[in-house]
Design a protein around this motif. Structure first.
Motif, PDB file in Angstrom:
ATOM      1  N   THR A 199      58.686  63.464  97.915  1.00  0.00           N
ATOM      2  CA  THR A 199      60.123  63.299  97.719  1.00  0.00           C
ATOM      3  C   THR A 199      60.639  62.110  98.509  1.00  0.00           C
ATOM      4  OG1 THR A 199      60.229  65.726  97.609  1.00  0.00           O
ATOM      5  CG2 THR A 199      62.325  64.538  97.704  1.00  0.00           C
ATOM      6  N   PHE A 200      60.180  61.999  99.770  1.00  0.00           N
ATOM      7  CA  PHE A 200      60.566  60.887 100.636  1.00  0.00           C
ATOM      8  C   PHE A 200      59.323  60.293 101.283  1.00  0.00           C
ATOM      9  CE2 PHE A 200      63.936  64.230 101.395  1.00  0.00           C
ATOM     10  CZ  PHE A 200      64.885  63.681 100.536  1.00  0.00           C
ATOM     11  N   ARG A 201      59.385  58.999 101.582  1.00  0.00           N
ATOM     12  CA  ARG A 201      58.370  58.351 102.409  1.00  0.00           C
ATOM     13  C   ARG A 201      59.101  57.731 103.587  1.00  0.00           C
ATOM     14  NH1 ARG A 201      54.085  54.959  98.854  1.00  0.00           N
ATOM     15  NH2 ARG A 201      53.075  54.985 100.904  1.00  0.00           N
ATOM     16  N   ILE A 202      58.680  58.087 104.793  1.00  0.00           N
ATOM     17  CA  ILE A 202      59.394  57.642 105.995  1.00  0.00           C
ATOM     18  C   ILE A 202      58.423  57.078 107.015  1.00  0.00           C
ATOM     19  CG2 ILE A 202      61.315  59.271 105.691  1.00  0.00           C
ATOM     20  CD1 ILE A 202      59.956  61.128 107.708  1.00  0.00           C
ATOM     21  N   ASP A 203      58.958  56.268 107.919  1.00  0.00           N
ATOM     22  CA  ASP A 203      58.177  55.717 109.021  1.00  0.00           C
ATOM     23  C   ASP A 203      58.551  56.347 110.359  1.00  0.00           C
ATOM     24  OD1 ASP A 203      56.582  53.852 107.578  1.00  0.00           O
ATOM     25  OD2 ASP A 203      58.305  52.503 107.458  1.00  0.00           O
ATOM     26  N   SER A 204      59.624  57.112 110.366  1.00  0.00           N
ATOM     27  CA  SER A 204      60.097  57.754 111.592  1.00  0.00           C
ATOM     28  C   SER A 204      60.851  59.020 111.227  1.00  0.00           C
ATOM     29  CB  SER A 204      61.022  56.811 112.366  1.00  0.00           C
ATOM     30  OG  SER A 204      61.702  57.502 113.402  1.00  0.00           O
ATOM     31  N   LEU A 205      60.736  60.036 112.075  1.00  0.00           N
ATOM     32  CA  LEU A 205      61.507  61.262 111.856  1.00  0.00           C
ATOM     33  C   LEU A 205      63.001  60.982 111.946  1.00  0.00           C
ATOM     34  CD1 LEU A 205      59.452  63.877 113.926  1.00  0.00           C
ATOM     35  CD2 LEU A 205      59.290  63.365 111.476  1.00  0.00           C
ATOM     36  N   ALA A 206      63.368  59.928 112.671  1.00  0.00           N
ATOM     37  CA  ALA A 206      64.776  59.584 112.839  1.00  0.00           C
ATOM     38  C   ALA A 206      65.446  59.244 111.512  1.00  0.00           C
ATOM     39  CB  ALA A 206      64.923  58.410 113.810  1.00  0.00           C
ATOM     40  N   GLU A 207      64.657  58.956 110.475  1.00  0.00           N
ATOM     41  CA  GLU A 207      65.220  58.665 109.153  1.00  0.00           C
ATOM     42  C   GLU A 207      65.666  59.929 108.426  1.00  0.00           C
ATOM     43  OE1 GLU A 207      62.593  56.123 106.795  1.00  0.00           O
ATOM     44  OE2 GLU A 207      61.613  55.513 108.658  1.00  0.00           O
ATOM     45  N   LEU A 208      65.157  61.075 108.839  1.00  0.00           N
ATOM     46  CA  LEU A 208      65.389  62.306 108.070  1.00  0.00           C
ATOM     47  C   LEU A 208      66.853  62.698 107.907  1.00  0.00           C
ATOM     48  CD1 LEU A 208      62.432  64.585 109.208  1.00  0.00           C
ATOM     49  CD2 LEU A 208      62.812  63.631 106.922  1.00  0.00           C
ATOM     50  N   PRO A 209      67.685  62.670 108.952  1.00  0.00           N
ATOM     51  CA  PRO A 209      69.075  63.104 108.738  1.00  0.00           C
ATOM     52  C   PRO A 209      69.776  62.336 107.625  1.00  0.00           C
ATOM     53  CG  PRO A 209      68.591  62.984 111.081  1.00  0.00           C
ATOM     54  CD  PRO A 209      67.408  62.382 110.376  1.00  0.00           C
ATOM     55  N   GLU A 210      69.552  61.018 107.573  1.00  0.00           N
ATOM     56  CA  GLU A 210      70.220  60.208 106.553  1.00  0.00           C
ATOM     57  C   GLU A 210      69.658  60.474 105.162  1.00  0.00           C
ATOM     58  OE1 GLU A 210      69.348  59.052 109.514  1.00  0.00           O
ATOM     59  OE2 GLU A 210      71.342  58.574 110.318  1.00  0.00           O
ATOM     60  N   VAL A 211      68.322  60.533 105.049  1.00  0.00           N
ATOM     61  CA  VAL A 211      67.754  60.713 103.706  1.00  0.00           C
ATOM     62  C   VAL A 211      68.054  62.106 103.162  1.00  0.00           C
ATOM     63  CG1 VAL A 211      65.960  58.971 104.071  1.00  0.00           C
ATOM     64  CG2 VAL A 211      65.439  61.379 104.526  1.00  0.00           C
ATOM     65  N   ILE A 212      68.079  63.108 104.040  1.00  0.00           N
ATOM     66  CA  ILE A 212      68.423  64.455 103.588  1.00  0.00           C
ATOM     67  C   ILE A 212      69.887  64.520 103.168  1.00  0.00           C
ATOM     68  CG2 ILE A 212      68.732  66.854 104.324  1.00  0.00           C
ATOM     69  CD1 ILE A 212      66.234  66.480 106.112  1.00  0.00           C
ATOM     70  N   ALA A 213      70.766  63.906 103.959  1.00  0.00           N
ATOM     71  CA  ALA A 213      72.183  63.913 103.624  1.00  0.00           C
ATOM     72  C   ALA A 213      72.451  63.227 102.284  1.00  0.00           C
ATOM     73  CB  ALA A 213      72.994  63.220 104.729  1.00  0.00           C
ATOM     74  N   ALA A 214      71.756  62.099 102.053  1.00  0.00           N
ATOM     75  CA  ALA A 214      71.936  61.371 100.798  1.00  0.00           C
ATOM     76  C   ALA A 214      71.405  62.197  99.624  1.00  0.00           C
ATOM     77  CB  ALA A 214      71.225  60.028 100.870  1.00  0.00           C
ATOM     78  N   PHE A 215      70.263  62.834  99.834  1.00  0.00           N
ATOM     79  CA  PHE A 215      69.675  63.671  98.785  1.00  0.00           C
ATOM     80  C   PHE A 215      70.600  64.834  98.439  1.00  0.00           C
ATOM     81  CE2 PHE A 215      67.166  67.283  97.379  1.00  0.00           C
ATOM     82  CZ  PHE A 215      66.341  66.735  96.419  1.00  0.00           C
ATOM     83  N   ASN A 216      71.108  65.487  99.480  1.00  0.00           N
ATOM     84  CA  ASN A 216      71.975  66.646  99.246  1.00  0.00           C
ATOM     85  C   ASN A 216      73.278  66.239  98.570  1.00  0.00           C
ATOM     86  OD1 ASN A 216      70.097  68.377 100.310  1.00  0.00           O
ATOM     87  ND2 ASN A 216      71.107  68.621 102.285  1.00  0.00           N
TER      88      ASN A 216
END
Length: 220
Positions: A199-216
């Motif tokens: 679903t997502f490809r990331i280089d840092s866990l710090a990206e998760l809040p933004e990508v999850i918020a955008a997805f939701n």
């Protein structure tokens, strides 16, 4: 469905295992660089990483060897200093946004105890393969994760560094996935076309809040 729960793998997702694999090289009497090179070659060939130990000591039983290390006062161990620097702040941000969090990985009873010391109070659930009698990529492991989370599988995001142990079985279990590019598997498997299945490809866990918020937001 929106993402309401995030489940994190342990090795090379939360914990940098560089030091620990170095201690295995020391235990086996092998130069650390040599051990690391053989480790990477076996992963690149799609083989089980545990075959690395057989190269240097044929017939080695990894479970028994762990016990020998513990008896010698040199047990497998990790602590706060081995956590990737983005772990704590990512947990805080995700919790602040109301997400249910869990840590689940292929870990021993000893490692499970360490995880509970490190993260109890920070996450809602900690589970290990030794707790459940099932190891990734066994579907039973992911069934146990789904049972523990108070949400539907499609509302769960599984975060890990491996295609074989994380992305493929989590997708098969109906979960969303985030593939993080770090550690041996993350770098070696990054060019596999199947990496795009995540679903997502990331280089840092710090990206998760933004990508999850955008997805939701897109799901609403």
């Amino acid at each position: 469905m929106t993402i309401k729960a995030v489940v994190f793998d342990v090795g090379e997702c939360l914990v940098d295992e560089t030091r620990e694999y170095g201690t295995w090289a020391d235990w086996l009497g092998v130069p650390r660089q040599t051990f690391a090179a053989q480790f990477g070659a076996i992963i690149a060939e799609g083989r089980d990483y545990r075959e690395t130990f057989q190269v240097f000591r044929p017939g080695l039983d990894l479970y028994e060897e762990r016990e020998k290390r513990a008896e010698a006062g040199r047990p497998e161990w990790f602590g706060e200093a081995d956590l990737y620097p983005d772990v704590r702040r990512t947990f805080l941000r995700l919790r602040a946004e109301g997400l249910w969090l869990a840590v689940a990985g292929n870990q021993t009873v000893r490692a499970g105890g360490i995880l509970r010391e490190l993260f109890t109070g920070d996450v809602d659930m900690i589970g290990t393969s030794d707790d459940w009698g099932a190891s990734k990529p066994d579907p039973e492991f992911f069934r146990r994760v789904a049972e523990a989370a108070p949400f539907a599988p499609r509302e769960i995001l599984h975060v890990g560094d491996r295609l074989d142990n994380d992305v493929f079985p989590a997708l098969a279990a109906g979960m969303r996935t985030a593939l993080i590019r770090r550690g041996p598997w993350g770098w070696i498997q990054q060019h596999d076309p199947a990496a795009d299945w995540s679903t997502f490809r990331i280089d840092s866990l710090a990206e998760l809040p933004e990508v999850i918020a955008a997805f939701n937001a897109a799901e609403h």
